[in-house]
Design an enzyme around this catalytic site. Structure first.
Site, mmCIF file in Angstrom:
data_model
loop_
_atom_site.group_PDB
_atom_site.id
_atom_site.type_symbol
_atom_site.label_atom_id
_atom_site.label_comp_id
_atom_site.label_asym_id
_atom_site.label_seq_id
_atom_site.Cartn_x
_atom_site.Cartn_y
_atom_site.Cartn_z
ATOM 1 N N LYS A 55 47.729 28.914 31.641
ATOM 2 C CA LYS A 55 48.114 27.859 32.594
ATOM 3 C C LYS A 55 47.244 27.934 33.855
ATOM 4 O O LYS A 55 46.831 26.901 34.402
ATOM 5 C CB LYS A 55 49.602 27.987 32.950
ATOM 6 C CG LYS A 55 50.542 27.691 31.768
ATOM 7 C CD LYS A 55 51.985 28.085 32.064
ATOM 8 C CE LYS A 55 52.879 27.974 30.836
ATOM 9 N NZ LYS A 55 54.255 28.469 31.069
ATOM 10 N N GLN A 99 58.097 32.089 35.048
ATOM 11 C CA GLN A 99 57.907 32.228 33.601
ATOM 12 C C GLN A 99 59.106 32.907 32.955
ATOM 13 O O GLN A 99 59.557 33.962 33.409
ATOM 14 C CB GLN A 99 56.615 33.022 33.326
ATOM 15 C CG GLN A 99 56.247 33.136 31.861
ATOM 16 C CD GLN A 99 55.844 31.809 31.207
ATOM 17 O OE1 GLN A 99 55.370 30.887 31.874
ATOM 18 N NE2 GLN A 99 56.042 31.711 29.912
ATOM 19 N N ASP A 122 58.831 22.614 35.809
ATOM 20 C CA ASP A 122 59.337 23.002 34.489
ATOM 21 C C ASP A 122 60.471 22.087 34.027
ATOM 22 O O ASP A 122 60.816 22.076 32.846
ATOM 23 C CB ASP A 122 59.940 24.421 34.581
ATOM 24 C CG ASP A 122 59.069 25.477 33.918
ATOM 25 O OD1 ASP A 122 58.320 25.121 32.984
ATOM 26 O OD2 ASP A 122 59.157 26.650 34.329
HETATM 27 N N1 GUN Z 1 58.749 30.392 28.467
HETATM 28 C C1 GUN Z 1 58.536 29.718 27.299
HETATM 29 N N2 GUN Z 1 58.318 28.410 27.553
HETATM 30 C C2 GUN Z 1 58.390 28.251 28.891
HETATM 31 C C3 GUN Z 1 58.245 27.115 29.751
HETATM 32 O O1 GUN Z 1 58.020 25.979 29.338
HETATM 33 N N3 GUN Z 1 58.374 27.380 31.070
HETATM 34 C C4 GUN Z 1 58.658 28.618 31.555
HETATM 35 N N4 GUN Z 1 58.795 28.752 32.860
HETATM 36 N N5 GUN Z 1 58.803 29.675 30.792
HETATM 37 C C5 GUN Z 1 58.670 29.492 29.467
#
Ligand code: GUN
Length: 296
Positions: A55, A99, A122
């Site tokens: 990311k 995350q 998110d």
């Molecule tokens: N862990 C797995 N998928 C995601 C996501 O889309 N966002 C976040 N913050 N953590 C994750």
């Protein structure tokens, strides 16, 4: 169906979205706004390290300022909430991404509810979850299910009136995916069935589906005899399984038995190269939306 022509190329579609996002970043910069996204990672979960790294790289490429705050595994919930409050107040931060998964001592629901809804790229804050359910376009849509909708739209897979089966009722994919597809509107208007671990006759539901979206986290769960010939199959799964020939004795597989299902499916996502790149593309797009709203 021939062996390659039915693939839905998530990398190519994500690339289109990145190009659109890059133009919006340029427009923001010309107005004196540098979009900024802060990642918070707690502990050293190896998959989370990889995901956040990918990311960050996407931010760099698009000219979004990114910053990653790494907290130790033993961080208290109070310390994490303090950091989120600080970032909520920081005008240079347009998006905040904590995350998942978080250490078990930290309540994820409290953490996600602490991120300011306007910075919740998110789409996990209850305000954004509620807006999604209500069809209010001012909220943020979670990146993975939003990316699946965009894949269907840009691949001309009809959803209007379609029977869609979503496998898995997780908060990150299954539940929001269901909310997205049952809305009125383009890329939605579907009849959605959400199947989960307590569903009787999952195969029977799947065999009626025009579109199957597999997000339950069970390696190669969807087999050829569960798929109606010509149906579209979207594989959201990422499962690490033992493999003697794989690096470190493991390999990644999806929730779909790809080799068996591809000949039956009308359209199918490869994995990797299907949904994964879309999640990142949607995160970048949500961040730019957050910045645009901040300067509006
Ligand atoms: N862990 C797995 N998928 C995601 C996501 O889309 N966002 C976040 N913050 N953590 C994750």
């Amino acid at each position: 169906m021939s062996s390659v022509s039915n693939l839905i190329d998530g990398r190519a579609i994500a690339e289109q979205i990145h190009q659109e996002t890059a133009q919006r970043v340029a427009a923001l910069k010309s107005r004196g706004c540098q979009p900024g996204l802060t990642f918070i990672r707690v502990g050293e979960d190896p998959a989370s390290r990889v995901y956040v790294g990918m990311k960050e790289k996407a931010c760099q490429r698009l000219g979004i300022a990114s910053n990653t705050r790494v907290l130790p595994e033993k961080t208290s919930e109070a310390d994490l909430l303090r950091l989120i409050h600080q970032l909520n107040q920081d005008p240079s931060v347009h998006g905040i991404l904590v995350q998942a998964p978080l250490p078990s001592a930290i309540r994820a629901s409290v953490v996600f509810s602490t991120v300011a809804p306007a910075k919740d790229v998110d789409g996990f804050h209850p305000v954004n979850v509620g807006k999604l359910m209500l069809g209010d376009p001012t909220g943020f849509v979670p990146c993975t299910p939003g990316g699946v909708q965009e894949l269907l739209l840009r691949s001309n897979v009809p959803t209007d009136g379609a029977e869609v089966v979503v496998l898995g009722r997780g908060d990150i994919v299954g539940k929001p995916m269901t909310s997205i597809l049952c809305q009125k509107g383009r890329g939605a208007n579907s009849t959605v069935t959400l199947c989960h671990s307590r569903t009787r006759d999952v195969s029977g539901h799947c065999r009626r589906a025009d579109v199957i979206i597999a997000a339950m986290g069970v390696a190669e769960f969807v087999k050829a005899d569960m798929v109606k010939p010509g149906a579209t199959v979207i594989d959201v799964g990422v499962n690490r399984v033992p493999c003697v020939t794989g690096k470190d004795g493991t390999k990644l597989v999806g929730d779909v038995d790809f080799a068996a299902v591809q000949p039956v499916a009308g359209r199918i996502t490869p994995n990797p190269g299907g949904v994964g790149p879309m999640t990142i593309a949607m995160l970048m797009r949500n961040t730019v939306c957050a910045a645009e709203m901040a300067v509006a």
